[in-house]
Design a protein around this motif. Structure first.
Motif, PDB file in Angstrom:
ATOM      1  N   THR A  53       0.828  -1.252  -0.020  1.00  0.00           N
ATOM      2  CA  THR A  53      -0.164   0.208   0.020  1.00  0.00           C
ATOM      3  C   THR A  53       0.945   1.475   0.165  1.00  0.00           C
ATOM      4  O   THR A  53       0.692   2.330  -0.903  1.00  0.00           O
ATOM      5  CB  THR A  53      -0.989  -0.002   1.216  1.00  0.00           C
ATOM      6  OG1 THR A  53      -1.956  -1.151   1.113  1.00  0.00           O
ATOM      7  CG2 THR A  53      -1.633   1.195   1.233  1.00  0.00           C
ATOM      8  N   LEU A  54       1.892   1.131   0.673  1.00  0.00           N
ATOM      9  CA  LEU A  54       2.839   2.682   1.215  1.00  0.00           C
ATOM     10  C   LEU A  54       3.421   2.696  -0.404  1.00  0.00           C
ATOM     11  O   LEU A  54       3.650   3.784  -0.993  1.00  0.00           O
ATOM     12  CB  LEU A  54       3.761   2.218   1.951  1.00  0.00           C
ATOM     13  CG  LEU A  54       4.811   3.335   2.230  1.00  0.00           C
ATOM     14  CD1 LEU A  54       4.025   4.916   2.342  1.00  0.00           C
ATOM     15  CD2 LEU A  54       5.644   3.215   3.187  1.00  0.00           C
ATOM     16  N   TRP A  55       4.155   1.501  -0.982  1.00  0.00           N
ATOM     17  CA  TRP A  55       4.778   1.669  -2.332  1.00  0.00           C
ATOM     18  C   TRP A  55       3.782   2.023  -3.426  1.00  0.00           C
ATOM     19  O   TRP A  55       4.065   3.065  -4.163  1.00  0.00           O
ATOM     20  CB  TRP A  55       5.221   0.149  -2.739  1.00  0.00           C
ATOM     21  CG  TRP A  55       5.802  -0.072  -3.944  1.00  0.00           C
ATOM     22  CD1 TRP A  55       6.877   0.441  -4.323  1.00  0.00           C
ATOM     23  CD2 TRP A  55       5.066  -0.379  -5.480  1.00  0.00           C
ATOM     24  NE1 TRP A  55       7.207   0.071  -5.749  1.00  0.00           N
ATOM     25  CE2 TRP A  55       5.894   0.109  -6.114  1.00  0.00           C
ATOM     26  CE3 TRP A  55       3.813  -0.593  -5.546  1.00  0.00           C
ATOM     27  CZ2 TRP A  55       5.845  -0.340  -7.841  1.00  0.00           C
ATOM     28  CZ3 TRP A  55       3.762  -1.246  -6.852  1.00  0.00           C
ATOM     29  CH2 TRP A  55       4.654  -0.921  -7.855  1.00  0.00           C
ATOM     30  N   MET A  56       2.415   1.642  -3.374  1.00  0.00           N
ATOM     31  CA  MET A  56       1.483   2.149  -4.271  1.00  0.00           C
ATOM     32  C   MET A  56       1.257   3.568  -4.157  1.00  0.00           C
ATOM     33  O   MET A  56       1.021   4.442  -5.212  1.00  0.00           O
ATOM     34  CB  MET A  56       0.278   1.394  -4.359  1.00  0.00           C
ATOM     35  CG  MET A  56       0.388   0.113  -4.725  1.00  0.00           C
ATOM     36  SD  MET A  56      -1.152  -0.920  -4.722  1.00  0.00           S
ATOM     37  CE  MET A  56      -0.860  -2.247  -5.540  1.00  0.00           C
ATOM     38  N   LYS A  57       1.039   4.092  -2.967  1.00  0.00           N
ATOM     39  CA  LYS A  57       0.855   5.564  -2.679  1.00  0.00           C
ATOM     40  C   LYS A  57       1.977   6.408  -3.134  1.00  0.00           C
ATOM     41  O   LYS A  57       1.835   7.474  -3.425  1.00  0.00           O
ATOM     42  CB  LYS A  57       0.484   5.784  -1.385  1.00  0.00           C
ATOM     43  CG  LYS A  57      -0.990   5.329  -0.553  1.00  0.00           C
ATOM     44  CD  LYS A  57      -0.881   5.556   0.606  1.00  0.00           C
ATOM     45  CE  LYS A  57      -2.623   5.281   1.056  1.00  0.00           C
ATOM     46  NZ  LYS A  57      -2.832   5.747   2.436  1.00  0.00           N
ATOM     47  N   TYR A  59       4.267   5.503  -5.415  1.00  0.00           N
ATOM     48  CA  TYR A  59       5.014   5.001  -6.840  1.00  0.00           C
ATOM     49  C   TYR A  59       5.024   6.235  -7.668  1.00  0.00           C
ATOM     50  O   TYR A  59       6.238   6.430  -8.264  1.00  0.00           O
ATOM     51  CB  TYR A  59       4.401   3.892  -7.247  1.00  0.00           C
ATOM     52  CG  TYR A  59       4.977   3.529  -8.542  1.00  0.00           C
ATOM     53  CD1 TYR A  59       6.415   2.815  -8.534  1.00  0.00           C
ATOM     54  CD2 TYR A  59       4.789   4.091  -9.783  1.00  0.00           C
ATOM     55  CE1 TYR A  59       7.001   2.177  -9.743  1.00  0.00           C
ATOM     56  CE2 TYR A  59       5.205   3.349 -11.122  1.00  0.00           C
ATOM     57  CZ  TYR A  59       6.546   2.616 -10.841  1.00  0.00           C
ATOM     58  OH  TYR A  59       7.086   2.220 -11.881  1.00  0.00           O
ATOM     59  N   GLU A  60       4.073   6.761  -8.190  1.00  0.00           N
ATOM     60  CA  GLU A  60       4.024   7.964  -8.866  1.00  0.00           C
ATOM     61  C   GLU A  60       4.955   9.024  -8.760  1.00  0.00           C
ATOM     62  O   GLU A  60       5.325   9.430  -9.815  1.00  0.00           O
ATOM     63  CB  GLU A  60       2.673   8.540  -9.376  1.00  0.00           C
ATOM     64  CG  GLU A  60       1.490   7.347  -9.979  1.00  0.00           C
ATOM     65  CD  GLU A  60       0.315   7.858 -10.224  1.00  0.00           C
ATOM     66  OE1 GLU A  60       0.282   9.230 -10.310  1.00  0.00           O
ATOM     67  OE2 GLU A  60      -0.682   7.135 -10.456  1.00  0.00           O
ATOM     68  N   GLY A  62       7.667   8.936  -6.832  1.00  0.00           N
ATOM     69  CA  GLY A  62       9.041   8.524  -6.528  1.00  0.00           C
ATOM     70  C   GLY A  62       8.966   8.449  -4.881  1.00  0.00           C
ATOM     71  O   GLY A  62       8.648   9.239  -4.271  1.00  0.00           O
ATOM     72  N   TYR A  63       9.236   7.150  -4.269  1.00  0.00           N
ATOM     73  CA  TYR A  63       9.016   7.177  -2.920  1.00  0.00           C
ATOM     74  C   TYR A  63      10.199   7.745  -2.057  1.00  0.00           C
ATOM     75  O   TYR A  63      10.144   7.957  -1.052  1.00  0.00           O
ATOM     76  CB  TYR A  63       9.138   5.716  -2.628  1.00  0.00           C
ATOM     77  CG  TYR A  63      10.158   4.977  -3.070  1.00  0.00           C
ATOM     78  CD1 TYR A  63      11.409   4.539  -2.430  1.00  0.00           C
ATOM     79  CD2 TYR A  63      10.032   3.890  -4.221  1.00  0.00           C
ATOM     80  CE1 TYR A  63      12.315   3.889  -3.046  1.00  0.00           C
ATOM     81  CE2 TYR A  63      10.861   2.978  -4.745  1.00  0.00           C
ATOM     82  CZ  TYR A  63      11.979   3.067  -3.789  1.00  0.00           C
ATOM     83  OH  TYR A  63      12.954   2.052  -4.466  1.00  0.00           O
ATOM     84  N   ARG A  64      11.461   8.123  -2.562  1.00  0.00           N
ATOM     85  CA  ARG A  64      12.441   8.974  -1.905  1.00  0.00           C
ATOM     86  C   ARG A  64      12.128  10.121  -1.349  1.00  0.00           C
ATOM     87  O   ARG A  64      11.668  11.008  -2.092  1.00  0.00           O
ATOM     88  CB  ARG A  64      13.512   9.025  -2.708  1.00  0.00           C
ATOM     89  CG  ARG A  64      14.191   7.628  -3.154  1.00  0.00           C
ATOM     90  CD  ARG A  64      15.405   7.661  -4.083  1.00  0.00           C
ATOM     91  NE  ARG A  64      15.876   6.516  -4.678  1.00  0.00           N
ATOM     92  CZ  ARG A  64      16.029   5.536  -3.996  1.00  0.00           C
ATOM     93  NH1 ARG A  64      16.148   5.234  -2.784  1.00  0.00           N
ATOM     94  NH2 ARG A  64      16.481   4.488  -4.715  1.00  0.00           N
ATOM     95  N   GLY A  65      12.099  10.299   0.007  1.00  0.00           N
ATOM     96  CA  GLY A  65      12.059  11.623   0.468  1.00  0.00           C
ATOM     97  C   GLY A  65      10.606  11.898   1.028  1.00  0.00           C
ATOM     98  O   GLY A  65      10.253  12.882   1.434  1.00  0.00           O
ATOM     99  N   LEU A  66       9.483  10.875   0.708  1.00  0.00           N
ATOM    100  CA  LEU A  66       8.156  11.110   1.127  1.00  0.00           C
ATOM    101  C   LEU A  66       7.667  10.606   2.400  1.00  0.00           C
ATOM    102  O   LEU A  66       8.729   9.619   3.152  1.00  0.00           O
ATOM    103  CB  LEU A  66       7.409  10.511  -0.196  1.00  0.00           C
ATOM    104  CG  LEU A  66       7.522  10.850  -1.894  1.00  0.00           C
ATOM    105  CD1 LEU A  66       6.560  10.139  -2.418  1.00  0.00           C
ATOM    106  CD2 LEU A  66       6.728  12.456  -1.447  1.00  0.00           C
ATOM    107  N   ALA A  67       6.859  10.694   2.886  1.00  0.00           N
ATOM    108  CA  ALA A  67       6.162  10.127   4.143  1.00  0.00           C
ATOM    109  C   ALA A  67       6.373   8.920   4.032  1.00  0.00           C
ATOM    110  O   ALA A  67       6.048   7.933   3.235  1.00  0.00           O
ATOM    111  CB  ALA A  67       4.774  10.624   4.457  1.00  0.00           C
TER     112      ALA A  67
END
Length: 71
Positions: A53-57, A59-60, A62-67
């Protein structure tokens, strides 16, 4: 195991695996939790779903630096 409250680096291996799985076209990503559980047998189904779920949220964008928490 508190995957979602740990720093992003703690989830990076999972995210890289999911990125590669998506690129492979091996499965629809909504069905990727069992692949995480196969790769990391210590994960419960709930933990695998939370990671997915976190990956999907993220993904668009880019997950670096996000919550790093699922809300």
């Amino acid at each position: 195991m508190q995957l979602m409250s740990e720093p992003l680096e703690a989830n990076e291996a999972y995210f890289r695996f999911l990125d590669e799985l998506r690129s492979s076209g091996q499965t629809n990503m909504f069905g990727a939790a069992p692949y995480l559980m196969e790769m990391w047998p210590e994960l419960t189904r709930e933990e695998a779903k939370s990671i997915l779920t976190l990956w999907m949220k993220t993904y668009e964008k880019g997950y670096r630096g996000l919550a790093t928490t699922v809300t």
